[in-house]
Design a protein around this motif. Structure first.
Motif, PDB file in Angstrom:
ATOM      1  N   LEU A 249      -8.041  -7.202  32.125  1.00 37.51           N
ATOM      2  CA  LEU A 249      -6.654  -7.637  32.053  1.00 37.51           C
ATOM      3  C   LEU A 249      -6.516  -8.907  31.215  1.00 37.51           C
ATOM      4  CD1 LEU A 249      -3.730  -7.301  32.987  1.00 37.51           C
ATOM      5  CD2 LEU A 249      -4.313  -8.698  34.966  1.00 37.51           C
ATOM      6  N   LEU A 250      -7.401  -9.870  31.413  1.00 36.32           N
ATOM      7  CA  LEU A 250      -7.353 -11.108  30.630  1.00 36.32           C
ATOM      8  C   LEU A 250      -7.574 -10.844  29.144  1.00 36.32           C
ATOM      9  CD1 LEU A 250      -9.249 -13.563  32.980  1.00 36.32           C
ATOM     10  CD2 LEU A 250      -6.819 -13.557  32.443  1.00 36.32           C
ATOM     11  N   GLN A 251      -8.505  -9.968  28.819  1.00 39.66           N
ATOM     12  CA  GLN A 251      -8.759  -9.646  27.410  1.00 39.66           C
ATOM     13  C   GLN A 251      -7.538  -8.999  26.775  1.00 39.66           C
ATOM     14  OE1 GLN A 251     -12.261  -7.213  27.550  1.00 39.66           O
ATOM     15  NE2 GLN A 251     -13.638  -8.954  27.385  1.00 39.66           N
ATOM     16  N   LEU A 252      -6.867  -8.111  27.486  1.00 42.70           N
ATOM     17  CA  LEU A 252      -5.668  -7.476  26.942  1.00 42.70           C
ATOM     18  C   LEU A 252      -4.556  -8.486  26.721  1.00 42.70           C
ATOM     19  CD1 LEU A 252      -5.577  -4.164  28.997  1.00 42.70           C
ATOM     20  CD2 LEU A 252      -6.083  -4.428  26.570  1.00 42.70           C
ATOM     21  N   LEU A 253      -4.372  -9.410  27.667  1.00 37.81           N
ATOM     22  CA  LEU A 253      -3.332 -10.421  27.512  1.00 37.81           C
ATOM     23  C   LEU A 253      -3.595 -11.321  26.314  1.00 37.81           C
ATOM     24  CD1 LEU A 253      -2.713 -11.408  31.228  1.00 37.81           C
ATOM     25  CD2 LEU A 253      -1.224 -10.078  29.738  1.00 37.81           C
ATOM     26  N   PHE A 254      -4.845 -11.741  26.129  1.00 35.65           N
ATOM     27  CA  PHE A 254      -5.169 -12.592  24.987  1.00 35.65           C
ATOM     28  C   PHE A 254      -5.068 -11.827  23.672  1.00 35.65           C
ATOM     29  CE2 PHE A 254      -7.409 -15.297  28.172  1.00 35.65           C
ATOM     30  CZ  PHE A 254      -6.652 -16.442  27.944  1.00 35.65           C
ATOM     31  N   ALA A 255      -5.399 -10.542  23.677  1.00 31.19           N
ATOM     32  CA  ALA A 255      -5.312  -9.741  22.449  1.00 31.19           C
ATOM     33  C   ALA A 255      -3.860  -9.611  22.003  1.00 31.19           C
ATOM     34  CB  ALA A 255      -5.932  -8.369  22.679  1.00 31.19           C
ATOM     35  N   PHE A 256      -2.948  -9.339  22.937  1.00 34.67           N
ATOM     36  CA  PHE A 256      -1.545  -9.221  22.559  1.00 34.67           C
ATOM     37  C   PHE A 256      -1.001 -10.544  22.063  1.00 34.67           C
ATOM     38  CE2 PHE A 256      -1.420  -5.485  25.536  1.00 34.67           C
ATOM     39  CZ  PHE A 256      -1.194  -4.560  24.543  1.00 34.67           C
ATOM     40  N   ASN A 257      -1.426 -11.629  22.657  1.00 37.77           N
ATOM     41  CA  ASN A 257      -0.952 -12.947  22.246  1.00 37.77           C
ATOM     42  C   ASN A 257      -1.459 -13.306  20.849  1.00 37.77           C
ATOM     43  OD1 ASN A 257       0.306 -15.420  22.412  1.00 37.77           O
ATOM     44  ND2 ASN A 257      -1.419 -16.394  23.408  1.00 37.77           N
ATOM     45  N   SER A 258      -2.675 -12.938  20.518  1.00 40.13           N
ATOM     46  CA  SER A 258      -3.240 -13.320  19.228  1.00 40.13           C
ATOM     47  C   SER A 258      -2.628 -12.536  18.066  1.00 40.13           C
ATOM     48  CB  SER A 258      -4.758 -13.141  19.228  1.00 40.13           C
ATOM     49  OG  SER A 258      -5.091 -11.778  19.368  1.00 40.13           O
ATOM     50  N   TYR A 259      -2.046 -11.369  18.342  1.00 39.72           N
ATOM     51  CA  TYR A 259      -1.434 -10.578  17.289  1.00 39.72           C
ATOM     52  C   TYR A 259       0.073 -10.788  17.177  1.00 39.72           C
ATOM     53  CZ  TYR A 259      -5.791  -8.110  16.653  1.00 39.72           C
ATOM     54  OH  TYR A 259      -7.083  -7.807  16.380  1.00 39.72           O
ATOM     55  N   ALA A 260       0.606 -11.725  17.948  1.00 35.47           N
ATOM     56  CA  ALA A 260       2.046 -11.976  17.898  1.00 35.47           C
ATOM     57  C   ALA A 260       2.420 -12.560  16.545  1.00 35.47           C
ATOM     58  CB  ALA A 260       2.446 -12.932  19.009  1.00 35.47           C
ATOM     59  N   GLN A 261       3.530 -12.089  16.013  1.00 33.40           N
ATOM     60  CA  GLN A 261       4.006 -12.569  14.722  1.00 33.40           C
ATOM     61  C   GLN A 261       5.460 -12.976  14.859  1.00 33.40           C
ATOM     62  OE1 GLN A 261       3.465  -9.472  11.885  1.00 33.40           O
ATOM     63  NE2 GLN A 261       1.263  -9.391  12.129  1.00 33.40           N
ATOM     64  N   SER A 262       5.824 -14.010  14.131  1.00 34.26           N
ATOM     65  CA  SER A 262       7.222 -14.406  14.126  1.00 34.26           C
ATOM     66  C   SER A 262       7.605 -14.812  12.711  1.00 34.26           C
ATOM     67  CB  SER A 262       7.463 -15.571  15.085  1.00 34.26           C
ATOM     68  OG  SER A 262       6.709 -16.687  14.692  1.00 34.26           O
ATOM     69  N   GLY A 263       8.873 -14.653  12.399  1.00 29.64           N
ATOM     70  CA  GLY A 263       9.349 -15.015  11.074  1.00 29.64           C
ATOM     71  C   GLY A 263       9.258 -13.850  10.108  1.00 29.64           C
ATOM     72  N   THR A 264       9.848 -14.039   8.946  1.00 31.80           N
ATOM     73  CA  THR A 264       9.868 -13.010   7.920  1.00 31.80           C
ATOM     74  C   THR A 264       9.462 -13.613   6.588  1.00 31.80           C
ATOM     75  OG1 THR A 264      11.682 -11.910   9.048  1.00 31.80           O
ATOM     76  CG2 THR A 264      11.312 -11.304   6.768  1.00 31.80           C
ATOM     77  N   ILE A 265       8.634 -12.901   5.882  1.00 26.45           N
ATOM     78  CA  ILE A 265       8.230 -13.306   4.539  1.00 26.45           C
ATOM     79  C   ILE A 265       8.678 -12.199   3.596  1.00 26.45           C
ATOM     80  CG2 ILE A 265       6.298 -13.778   2.999  1.00 26.45           C
ATOM     81  CD1 ILE A 265       4.776 -14.823   5.387  1.00 26.45           C
ATOM     82  N   SER A 266       9.336 -12.573   2.515  1.00 23.97           N
ATOM     83  CA  SER A 266       9.753 -11.558   1.551  1.00 23.97           C
ATOM     84  C   SER A 266       9.416 -12.044   0.149  1.00 23.97           C
ATOM     85  CB  SER A 266      11.253 -11.295   1.672  1.00 23.97           C
ATOM     86  OG  SER A 266      11.965 -12.472   1.402  1.00 23.97           O
ATOM     87  N   GLY A 267       9.261 -11.115  -0.737  1.00 21.28           N
ATOM     88  CA  GLY A 267       8.953 -11.461  -2.117  1.00 21.28           C
ATOM     89  C   GLY A 267       8.263 -10.316  -2.824  1.00 21.28           C
ATOM     90  N   LYS A 268       7.752 -10.592  -3.998  1.00 18.20           N
ATOM     91  CA  LYS A 268       7.097  -9.580  -4.816  1.00 18.20           C
ATOM     92  C   LYS A 268       5.766 -10.144  -5.296  1.00 18.20           C
ATOM     93  CE  LYS A 268       7.716  -7.058  -9.138  1.00 18.20           C
ATOM     94  NZ  LYS A 268       8.572  -6.877 -10.306  1.00 18.20           N
ATOM     95  N   VAL A 269       4.705  -9.366  -5.115  1.00 14.12           N
ATOM     96  CA  VAL A 269       3.379  -9.747  -5.599  1.00 14.12           C
ATOM     97  C   VAL A 269       3.192  -9.071  -6.947  1.00 14.12           C
ATOM     98  CG1 VAL A 269       0.908  -9.699  -5.142  1.00 14.12           C
ATOM     99  CG2 VAL A 269       2.512  -9.925  -3.251  1.00 14.12           C
ATOM    100  N   SER A 270       2.937  -9.881  -7.962  1.00 18.66           N
ATOM    101  CA  SER A 270       2.823  -9.308  -9.305  1.00 18.66           C
ATOM    102  C   SER A 270       1.628  -9.890 -10.044  1.00 18.66           C
ATOM    103  CB  SER A 270       4.097  -9.562 -10.105  1.00 18.66           C
ATOM    104  OG  SER A 270       4.344 -10.943 -10.180  1.00 18.66           O
ATOM    105  N   SER A 271       1.229  -9.171 -11.074  1.00 25.79           N
ATOM    106  CA  SER A 271       0.117  -9.620 -11.915  1.00 25.79           C
ATOM    107  C   SER A 271       0.615 -10.668 -12.902  1.00 25.79           C
ATOM    108  CB  SER A 271      -0.465  -8.418 -12.670  1.00 25.79           C
ATOM    109  OG  SER A 271       0.469  -7.954 -13.622  1.00 25.79           O
TER     110      SER A 271
END
Length: 59
Positions: A20-42
């Protein structure tokens, strides 16, 4: 019906708590917030397919 030895039940409870502790820490470590937008170009301005963006430092 014969009862299992006491240590088997205790071991299963301890393993369950650790799982249970491992699952709780795994979900917490993959949490993301915010938005990034743009274009990756050469250098030539062409879009790069399959590019990965990594945020190194968050301010």
């Amino acid at each position: 019906m014969e009862r299992p030895p006491l240590w088997i039940g205790r071991t299963a409870r301890i393993a369950g708590v650790f799982l249970l502790l491992q699952l709780l820490f795994a979900f917490n470590s993959y949490a993301q917030s915010g938005t990034i937008s743009g274009k990756v170009s050469s250098d030539k301005g062409e879009a790069l397919a399959g590019a990965t963006v990594v945020i190194v430092e968050k301010t």
